[in-house]
Design an enzyme around this catalytic site. Structure first.
Site, mmCIF file in Angstrom:
data_model
loop_
_atom_site.group_PDB
_atom_site.id
_atom_site.type_symbol
_atom_site.label_atom_id
_atom_site.label_comp_id
_atom_site.label_asym_id
_atom_site.label_seq_id
_atom_site.Cartn_x
_atom_site.Cartn_y
_atom_site.Cartn_z
ATOM 1 N N SER A 28 0.794 -1.145 0.351
ATOM 2 C CA SER A 28 0.017 0.035 -0.012
ATOM 3 C C SER A 28 1.024 1.429 0.283
ATOM 4 O O SER A 28 2.094 0.956 0.567
ATOM 5 C CB SER A 28 -0.953 0.009 1.372
ATOM 6 O OG SER A 28 -1.363 -1.306 1.684
ATOM 7 N N SER A 30 1.764 5.465 -1.677
ATOM 8 C CA SER A 30 1.721 5.600 -3.091
ATOM 9 C C SER A 30 3.137 5.588 -3.979
ATOM 10 O O SER A 30 3.261 5.263 -4.849
ATOM 11 C CB SER A 30 2.173 7.777 -2.988
ATOM 12 O OG SER A 30 3.726 7.794 -1.898
ATOM 13 N N THR A 31 4.247 4.700 -3.730
ATOM 14 C CA THR A 31 5.219 3.956 -3.666
ATOM 15 C C THR A 31 5.047 2.762 -4.584
ATOM 16 O O THR A 31 5.352 2.350 -5.786
ATOM 17 C CB THR A 31 6.593 3.923 -3.209
ATOM 18 O OG1 THR A 31 6.984 4.966 -2.144
ATOM 19 C CG2 THR A 31 7.903 3.304 -3.852
ATOM 20 N N ASP A 84 6.164 -3.977 -1.121
ATOM 21 C CA ASP A 84 5.859 -2.532 -0.201
ATOM 22 C C ASP A 84 6.566 -1.345 -0.262
ATOM 23 O O ASP A 84 7.819 -1.738 -0.540
ATOM 24 C CB ASP A 84 5.180 -3.540 0.854
ATOM 25 C CG ASP A 84 4.147 -2.939 1.400
ATOM 26 O OD1 ASP A 84 3.386 -1.486 1.120
ATOM 27 O OD2 ASP A 84 3.605 -2.996 2.887
ATOM 28 N N ALA A 86 7.558 1.568 2.700
ATOM 29 C CA ALA A 86 8.171 2.000 4.141
ATOM 30 C C ALA A 86 8.418 3.380 4.389
ATOM 31 O O ALA A 86 8.923 3.730 3.399
ATOM 32 C CB ALA A 86 9.600 0.931 4.259
ATOM 33 N N LYS A 97 6.413 1.415 9.203
ATOM 34 C CA LYS A 97 5.756 1.333 8.592
ATOM 35 C C LYS A 97 4.220 1.949 9.233
ATOM 36 O O LYS A 97 4.388 1.683 10.143
ATOM 37 C CB LYS A 97 5.022 0.096 8.011
ATOM 38 C CG LYS A 97 6.339 -0.146 6.616
ATOM 39 C CD LYS A 97 6.431 -1.271 5.747
ATOM 40 C CE LYS A 97 4.694 -1.964 5.515
ATOM 41 N NZ LYS A 97 4.585 -1.008 3.753
ATOM 42 N N GLY A 99 2.445 4.596 8.306
ATOM 43 C CA GLY A 99 1.878 6.130 7.804
ATOM 44 C C GLY A 99 0.619 5.754 6.425
ATOM 45 O O GLY A 99 -0.586 7.122 6.643
ATOM 46 N N GLY A 100 0.261 4.789 5.982
ATOM 47 C CA GLY A 100 -1.384 4.174 5.166
ATOM 48 C C GLY A 100 -2.340 4.160 6.177
ATOM 49 O O GLY A 100 -3.447 3.551 6.086
ATOM 50 N N GLU A 106 -0.754 -5.424 5.893
ATOM 51 C CA GLU A 106 0.579 -5.203 5.008
ATOM 52 C C GLU A 106 1.834 -6.471 6.230
ATOM 53 O O GLU A 106 2.058 -6.696 5.479
ATOM 54 C CB GLU A 106 1.291 -4.143 5.282
ATOM 55 C CG GLU A 106 1.121 -3.199 4.236
ATOM 56 C CD GLU A 106 1.362 -1.714 4.372
ATOM 57 O OE1 GLU A 106 0.658 -0.825 3.587
ATOM 58 O OE2 GLU A 106 2.269 -1.517 5.754
#
Length: 238
Positions: A28, A30-31, A84, A86, A97, A99-100, A106
């Site tokens: 998950s 933006s990256t 994923d 980080a 991890k 932030g989202g 995850e």
């Protein structure tokens, strides 16, 4: 610059670790968007047979939007690789991890994968701690009463210092609610810790579901750099 760096890292991870007839965990954030773009491109061009297991609602939507095959851990409990992002990575490949807000799912998906590959951009540090990190938690799935967040936050501050605060939403009134209907506490710690010990200790606090510390899980990290290169980091040899 940061977005191009994310793209470089995402493309490198997919090109180096995804092969035909694999089950792939999709992370998950933006990256990961760029990794899924590249994965879908390769599936079309190379006619790959790939099954995708998402770590969040966002990941699920990305998989469907790109026409990839969606599955879950019920049907595919063992994954060939999980990719994923980080929020932070240190020299030992310990990750922060959360932030989202999808850290529990995850970590579950990463734990089911034979290989866990991480992608990030050049905005990283060698010491975890310049950012806050989250602990998803409180009650079991389906519970709507966040009864444990105050005692959990007090226990963390008392045992490890710093401050653990309830993460509040931006576009809604009230706290952030995770995909598992839990709350997140962001711990602003004061100094570096033995993250393996801290991770275990916090998970033993009643009411904590999971931490945002991924210790000893990442096999390799790809960093997209400002100059257009991709830096690869493997775990240190002990």
């Amino acid at each position: 610059m940061a977005e191009e760096a994310k793209k470089l890292a995402g493309y490198a991870a997919v090109d180096n670790h995804v092969q035909n007839n694999q089950v792939v965990g999709v992370g998950s954030g933006s990256t990961i968007v760029y990794a899924v773009d590249r994965l879908a491109e390769r599936v079309r061009q190379e006619k790959l047979n790939i099954v995708c297991v998402p770590t969040s609602f966002q990941a699920r939507q990305l998989i469907l939007q790109h026409g990839l095959t969606l599955s879950d851990l019920d049907r595919h409990p063992e994954l060939d690789v999980a990719i994923d992002g980080a929020d932070e990575v240190d020299a030992a490949l310990t990750l922060i991890k959360g932030g989202g807000g999808c850290l529990t799912q995850e970590k579950i998906v990463a734990g089911c994968a034979k290989h866990f590959i991480v992608i990030a951009d050049f905005r990283w540090t060698d010491t975890c701690g310049s950012m806050t990190w989250g602990k998803e938690g409180l009650l079991g799935p389906g519970s709507a009463v966040p009864m444990a967040y105050v005692p959990v936050s007090r226990t963390i501050a008392k045992r490890f210092g710093g401050e653990a605060v309830l993460r509040m939403a931006v576009s809604k009134a009230g706290p952030v609610v995770t995909d598992n209907s839990n709350f997140i506490l962001d711990w602003k710690f004061e100094h570096a810790q033995n993250w393996k010990e801290v991770n275990t200790a916090i998970k033993m606090i009643p009411g904590v579901v999971e931490t945002g510390l991924f210790v000893g899980m990442a096999e390799r990290v790809y960093f997209g750099m400002e100059d257009g290169s991709v830096r690869v980091r493997d775990p240190p040899v002990i």
